[in-house]
Design a protein around this motif. Structure first.
Motif, PDB file in Angstrom:
ATOM      1  N   LEU A   1      11.513 -54.634   5.311  1.00 44.44           N
ATOM      2  CA  LEU A   1      10.657 -53.522   5.728  1.00 44.44           C
ATOM      3  C   LEU A   1       9.566 -53.990   6.682  1.00 44.44           C
ATOM      4  O   LEU A   1       9.321 -53.367   7.734  1.00 44.44           O
ATOM      5  N   ALA A   2       8.902 -55.097   6.341  1.00 40.85           N
ATOM      6  CA  ALA A   2       7.827 -55.604   7.201  1.00 40.85           C
ATOM      7  C   ALA A   2       8.374 -56.032   8.563  1.00 40.85           C
ATOM      8  O   ALA A   2       7.764 -55.739   9.612  1.00 40.85           O
ATOM      9  N   PHE A   3       9.521 -56.702   8.574  1.00 41.29           N
ATOM     10  CA  PHE A   3      10.071 -57.202   9.836  1.00 41.29           C
ATOM     11  C   PHE A   3      10.498 -56.065  10.755  1.00 41.29           C
ATOM     12  O   PHE A   3      10.102 -56.012  11.930  1.00 41.29           O
TER      13      PHE A   3
ATOM     14  N   VAL B   1      -5.149 -40.202  17.197  1.00 42.36           N
ATOM     15  CA  VAL B   1      -4.117 -39.193  16.989  1.00 42.36           C
ATOM     16  C   VAL B   1      -3.123 -39.177  18.153  1.00 42.36           C
ATOM     17  O   VAL B   1      -1.905 -39.253  17.964  1.00 42.36           O
ATOM     18  N   GLN B   2      -3.638 -39.115  19.379  1.00 46.41           N
ATOM     19  CA  GLN B   2      -2.739 -39.039  20.533  1.00 46.41           C
ATOM     20  C   GLN B   2      -1.906 -40.305  20.707  1.00 46.41           C
ATOM     21  O   GLN B   2      -0.688 -40.206  20.908  1.00 46.41           O
ATOM     22  N   PRO B   3      -2.497 -41.531  20.628  1.00 46.49           N
ATOM     23  CA  PRO B   3      -1.637 -42.721  20.713  1.00 46.49           C
ATOM     24  C   PRO B   3      -0.591 -42.791  19.614  1.00 46.49           C
ATOM     25  O   PRO B   3       0.535 -43.245  19.845  1.00 46.49           O
ATOM     26  N   THR B   4      -0.949 -42.335  18.397  1.00 49.68           N
ATOM     27  CA  THR B   4       0.021 -42.362  17.307  1.00 49.68           C
ATOM     28  C   THR B   4       1.184 -41.424  17.586  1.00 49.68           C
ATOM     29  O   THR B   4       2.354 -41.775  17.372  1.00 49.68           O
ATOM     30  N   LEU B   5       0.883 -40.214  18.069  1.00 52.15           N
ATOM     31  CA  LEU B   5       1.950 -39.273  18.393  1.00 52.15           C
ATOM     32  C   LEU B   5       2.838 -39.811  19.515  1.00 52.15           C
ATOM     33  O   LEU B   5       4.059 -39.638  19.493  1.00 52.15           O
ATOM     34  N   GLU B   6       2.234 -40.457  20.501  1.00 55.37           N
ATOM     35  CA  GLU B   6       3.027 -41.047  21.582  1.00 55.37           C
ATOM     36  C   GLU B   6       3.911 -42.177  21.060  1.00 55.37           C
ATOM     37  O   GLU B   6       5.040 -42.366  21.513  1.00 55.37           O
ATOM     38  N   PHE B   7       3.390 -42.940  20.077  1.00 58.74           N
ATOM     39  CA  PHE B   7       4.167 -44.043  19.526  1.00 58.74           C
ATOM     40  C   PHE B   7       5.342 -43.532  18.692  1.00 58.74           C
ATOM     41  O   PHE B   7       6.430 -44.100  18.708  1.00 58.74           O
ATOM     42  N   LEU B   8       5.107 -42.421  17.950  1.00 62.40           N
ATOM     43  CA  LEU B   8       6.147 -41.894  17.088  1.00 62.40           C
ATOM     44  C   LEU B   8       7.164 -41.050  17.845  1.00 62.40           C
ATOM     45  O   LEU B   8       8.272 -40.843  17.357  1.00 62.40           O
TER      46      LEU B   8
ATOM     47  N   LYS C   1      13.630 -52.481  23.235  1.00 62.13           N
ATOM     48  CA  LYS C   1      13.604 -51.506  22.139  1.00 62.13           C
ATOM     49  C   LYS C   1      14.101 -50.140  22.587  1.00 62.13           C
ATOM     50  O   LYS C   1      14.803 -49.453  21.833  1.00 62.13           O
ATOM     51  N   ALA C   2      13.770 -49.720  23.784  1.00 62.55           N
ATOM     52  CA  ALA C   2      14.153 -48.390  24.268  1.00 62.55           C
ATOM     53  C   ALA C   2      15.669 -48.212  24.310  1.00 62.55           C
ATOM     54  O   ALA C   2      16.163 -47.083  24.223  1.00 62.55           O
ATOM     55  N   PHE C   3      16.416 -49.316  24.414  1.00 65.37           N
ATOM     56  CA  PHE C   3      17.879 -49.230  24.416  1.00 65.37           C
ATOM     57  C   PHE C   3      18.462 -49.496  23.032  1.00 65.37           C
ATOM     58  O   PHE C   3      19.285 -48.725  22.523  1.00 65.37           O
ATOM     59  N   PHE C   4      18.059 -50.588  22.405  1.00 66.81           N
ATOM     60  CA  PHE C   4      18.692 -51.003  21.159  1.00 66.81           C
ATOM     61  C   PHE C   4      18.348 -50.093  19.981  1.00 66.81           C
ATOM     62  O   PHE C   4      19.197 -49.861  19.118  1.00 66.81           O
ATOM     63  N   LEU C   5      17.116 -49.558  19.922  1.00 66.53           N
ATOM     64  CA  LEU C   5      16.749 -48.722  18.783  1.00 66.53           C
ATOM     65  C   LEU C   5      17.593 -47.454  18.705  1.00 66.53           C
ATOM     66  O   LEU C   5      18.151 -47.145  17.632  1.00 66.53           O
TER      67      LEU C   5
ATOM     68  N   TRP D   1      10.363 -52.416  15.348  1.00 63.44           N
ATOM     69  CA  TRP D   1      10.737 -51.117  15.906  1.00 63.44           C
ATOM     70  C   TRP D   1       9.910 -49.952  15.379  1.00 63.44           C
ATOM     71  O   TRP D   1      10.252 -48.798  15.626  1.00 63.44           O
ATOM     72  N   GLY D   2       8.845 -50.199  14.660  1.00 65.91           N
ATOM     73  CA  GLY D   2       7.968 -49.123  14.228  1.00 65.91           C
ATOM     74  C   GLY D   2       8.526 -48.318  13.069  1.00 65.91           C
ATOM     75  O   GLY D   2       9.325 -48.822  12.261  1.00 65.91           O
ATOM     76  N   PRO D   3       8.137 -47.033  12.934  1.00 68.16           N
ATOM     77  CA  PRO D   3       8.564 -46.211  11.794  1.00 68.16           C
ATOM     78  C   PRO D   3      10.080 -46.067  11.681  1.00 68.16           C
ATOM     79  O   PRO D   3      10.617 -46.065  10.572  1.00 68.16           O
ATOM     80  N   LEU D   4      10.785 -45.931  12.802  1.00 75.39           N
ATOM     81  CA  LEU D   4      12.244 -45.839  12.730  1.00 75.39           C
ATOM     82  C   LEU D   4      12.850 -47.149  12.259  1.00 75.39           C
ATOM     83  O   LEU D   4      13.879 -47.158  11.573  1.00 75.39           O
ATOM     84  N   GLY D   5      12.224 -48.267  12.615  1.00 79.49           N
ATOM     85  CA  GLY D   5      12.665 -49.548  12.081  1.00 79.49           C
ATOM     86  C   GLY D   5      12.473 -49.628  10.583  1.00 79.49           C
ATOM     87  O   GLY D   5      13.295 -50.215   9.865  1.00 79.49           O
ATOM     88  N   ALA D   6      11.391 -49.034  10.076  1.00 76.81           N
ATOM     89  CA  ALA D   6      11.174 -48.985   8.628  1.00 76.81           C
ATOM     90  C   ALA D   6      12.278 -48.186   7.942  1.00 76.81           C
ATOM     91  O   ALA D   6      12.752 -48.544   6.862  1.00 76.81           O
ATOM     92  N   PHE D   7      12.704 -47.077   8.564  1.00 73.75           N
ATOM     93  CA  PHE D   7      13.803 -46.292   7.999  1.00 73.75           C
ATOM     94  C   PHE D   7      15.107 -47.086   8.003  1.00 73.75           C
ATOM     95  O   PHE D   7      15.920 -46.982   7.071  1.00 73.75           O
TER      96      PHE D   7
END
Length: 370
Positions: A330-332, A164-171, A56-60, A337-343
């Motif tokens: 959207l679900a897939f 809060v902190q894990p969410t910010l790290e994830f985003l 993910k760190a490369f392809f996203l 890939w998380g929120p950016l995958g949703a976009f």
């Protein structure tokens, strides 16, 4: 001369192929080669998904840059026709878009930083407001006791804030992902014309080249129109949400409007998340529950009109997107890939539909008319 049953011929077959006498001699519905092909295709799909998930760190960042670059390429072409070199135009476009995104996030960050510093106080206020539900919960507990149910519902407690902190790290992507995204975006916009030519000339046959040209043109036009249309719609939703917050007396209406416009880029999930934010902010900011829910209910009406009338009327005419396909995509991509995958879910779905329209043969078997 008498014809034996085993020598009967299939009607209309001039080659004289014997007709099988029993159902056991009929060919199977799915041949072994077809089953092997399906199995290999399924294994290939699983392998591709696994690679996209692990790397993910490369392809996203790369996929995000390619999709965004395809959307912004018409702007670079517009500048190029007016004498601006394409490389310079690519840098100017990326700087302008980055400045716009930074401005929006600055509007959102100001209230977020203020409210995050007051989380304990705000949590206590929200918990005090929730005491209004003590009586309904007590009645429900008595009803369960009368019918012989469990000992009652557990006491309602507010969720803790350790998420809060894990969410910010994830985003928050890493610096390397940011660098990869911006470098790929600038280089892609600057070299898109040469990439188009190279992709088209890869094929030797004229029909294949024309098909590739039509696919690339449709992808560029549809993604550019999608970005422009959705941006205008979401800006309208953000302005309407900001006005509603200002009229109802919500704190920091400009930041809430910017947050509404940003979250609305994510289908389904974004409006729901914004509704929850408005409910929480309203319950904390207003002394009564009715007053705190006014902005959230008004925003719900705005998103209902936007989702059921405005967006389908505008986007549906250009490229019809099935609601079930949008939800599954959207679900897939959110899972992958998380929120950016949703976009990215809707643009990638548009690309998939365009490829389907052009790559499937015209004589594809059709179902009979009902």
């Amino acid at each position: 001369m008498r014809v034996l049953p085993s020598e009967r011929l299939i009607s209309g077959n001039s080659e004289g192929v014997p007709l099988p006498e029993s159902r056991s001699e009929l060919p199977p519905v799915i041949r072994r080669t077809e089953f092997v092909a399906f199995a290999l295709a399924g294994l290939l799909l699983i392998a591709v998904v696994a690679v996209l998930y692990v790397a993910k760190a490369f392809f996203l960042p790369v996929v995000m840059a390619i999709v965004a670059g395809t959307m912004l390429s018409p702007a670079a072409t517009f500048l190029e026709k007016r004498g601006v070199p394409r490389a310079v135009g690519a840098v100017l476009i990326v700087i302008a878009v980055t400045a716009l995104v930074a401005f929006v996030f600055a509007l959102i960050a100001a209230p977020v930083m203020e409210w995050s510093s007051r989380l304990p106080e705000l949590g206590a206020q929200l918990k005090e407001k929730m005491h209004v539900f003590d009586r309904p919960l007590a009645l429900w507990q008595e009803l369960q006791t009368m019918v012989g149910g469990s000992d009652g519902l557990p006491s309602v407690q507010l969720p803790k804030i350790e998420w809060v902190q894990p969410t910010l790290e994830f985003l928050s992507p890493t610096f390397a992902e940011f660098l990869l995204f911006f470098a790929t975006l600038i280089l892609f916009i600057a070299s898109w014309r040469d990439l188009r030519r190279a992709l088209i000339m890869t094929f030797g046959e004229r029909d294949a080249r024309l098909r590739t040209l039509r696919i690339l043109n449709e992808i560029e036009v549809h993604l550019g129109n999608y970005l422009l249309t959705v941006t205008i719609i979401n800006v309208g939703v953000g302005v309407a949400a900001g006005l509603v917050c200002a009229v109802t007396g919500m704190p920091n209406p400009a930041g809430l409007g910017a947050l509404a416009a940003t979250l609305n880029f994510i289908p389904i999930i974004g409006p729901v998340a914004m509704f929850v934010v408005l409910v929480v902010v309203g319950l904390v900011a207003f002394p009564t529950i009715g007053g705190g829910l006014m902005a959230a209910l008004a925003f719900g009406g705005i998103t209902f009109l936007e989702g059921h009338f405005v967006t389908p009327t505008i986007i549906g005419r250009k490229l019809a997107l099935n609601a079930l396909a949008v939800f599954i995509a959207l679900a897939f991509w959110t899972w992958l890939w998380g929120p950016l995958g949703a976009f990215l879910s809707s643009p990638l779905l548009i690309v998939g539909l365009i490829l389907k329209e052009h790559l499937l043969p015209e004589n594809w078997p059709q179902l009979p008319q009902e």
